[in-house]
Each structure stands twice: as structure tokens, then as C-alpha cells.
Design a protein around this motif. Structure first.
Motif: not given
Length: 168
Positions: A90-102
């Protein structure tokens, strides 16, 4: 109202549902099914940082709402809290490190009224696959990118055997 009270620059508004309903799709009417109509719910976040039309591929699950809300408020997520903070979407439009893929999906309580009358567990992946194990029934696997209405079960197709093994 938020603008007139001076809260528009510090407030997020979140619209979501706890489940969808089948509305006759796949022969079912209500929730408690492993199909997209019941699982893939709306989640719309608006606030001080506007990203009109941005769609996230984050595999958000119910346990992720609290950590994400804390992240939107700039607060740390306690170590004991389950879930993932997806606020960066929401804030940057980017993924954060360590996000799950499922995201893990399940229905452990048998229900008998116009839904899948058995327990089931599965996974829905960021890359668009869904794999479901149903008690006493054949496995289900779909490529939601190519088959969004889940018409072609790929679970027993030889060319998808490696993908099925990974999802299992």
C-alpha cells in the motif's frame, strides 16, 4: 468526512469480506468451498498514499490483516503475532523482504448445506496455482492465470507432475 475533520492524511480505509459465495458456480451456492468464488475476496485499501488502480499479487490471508494494519500505522508487529505485514504493498507499491509466495487455505469443519461436505486443505500461490486435497475425493490443481474459472483440473496431468509434487 475524513477531509473535513482533518483525518484524511492519517487514515486508511479498508474494505474487505470474510468470504465469497459460490452463487451456483461449480454446482454450489454458498461459501466453504476451495474455489475462487468463495476464497478470492475483495480487499481494497485507501489512504494518505493513493495508488489508483494498483493491484497487488500478495497472497493475503486472514492472519495478515492485523500485522498489515500495524504496519500501516507505523507500529512494529509483535513477535508472537502470526501473519505477514503487507503494508508496503500500500505505502510503496513494493514487496517486503521475506514475504511468503503462497497462502494456506482450509476448511476443517464439515458442513452439509450446499457446499463441499468434507474437509479440505490447500495452497494458493503467488504465481497463480491452486492445489487442494479433499478428504475422500480426487486432488485438485488449477493454473488460475490460464483457467480462472477452474475448469481444467491439472492434478493428474503428467506434464504438471513436478508442480504438483512441489505444491504437495
Amino acid at each position: 468526512c475524513l477531509a473535513s475533520t482533518g483525518l484524511a492524511e492519517t487514515t486508511y480505509v479498508v474494505f474487505f469480506s470474510d468470504h465469497g459465495d459460490m452463487m451456483g458456480s461449480h454446482g454450489y451456492r454458498l461459501k466453504s468451498n476451495p474455489h475462487e468464488e468463495a476464497l478470492h475476496i475483495p480487499c481494497i485499501v485507501g489512504g494518505p498514499v493513493e495508488r489508483p488502480g494498483r493491484v497487488s499479487d500478495a497472497p493475503v490471508n486472514h492472519v495478515d490483516f492485523a500485522p498489515t494494519a500495524l504496519g500501516l500505522c507505523g507500529l512494529s508487529v509483535p513477535d508472537w503475532m502470526e501473519g505477514t505485514d503487507f503494508s508496503s504493498h500500500v505505502t510503496t507499491g513494493e514487496r517486503a523482504a521475506g514475504e511468503p509466495d503462497s497462502a494456506y487455505i482450509q476448511q476443517c469443519v464439515r458442513k452439509t448445506f450446499n457446499c463441499v461436505d468434507r474437509t479440505w486443505r490447500g495452497v494458493r500461490t503467488r504465481d497463480g496455482y491452486k492445489y487442494v486435497c479433499l478428504q475422500g475425493a480426487p486432488l485438485m490443481m488449477f493454473n488460475l492465470n490460464e483457467d480462472p474459472y477452474e475448469q481444467a483440473n491439472l492434478a493428474f496431468s503428467p506434464e504438471f507432475s513436478l508442480k504438483r509434487a512441489r505444491l504437495q
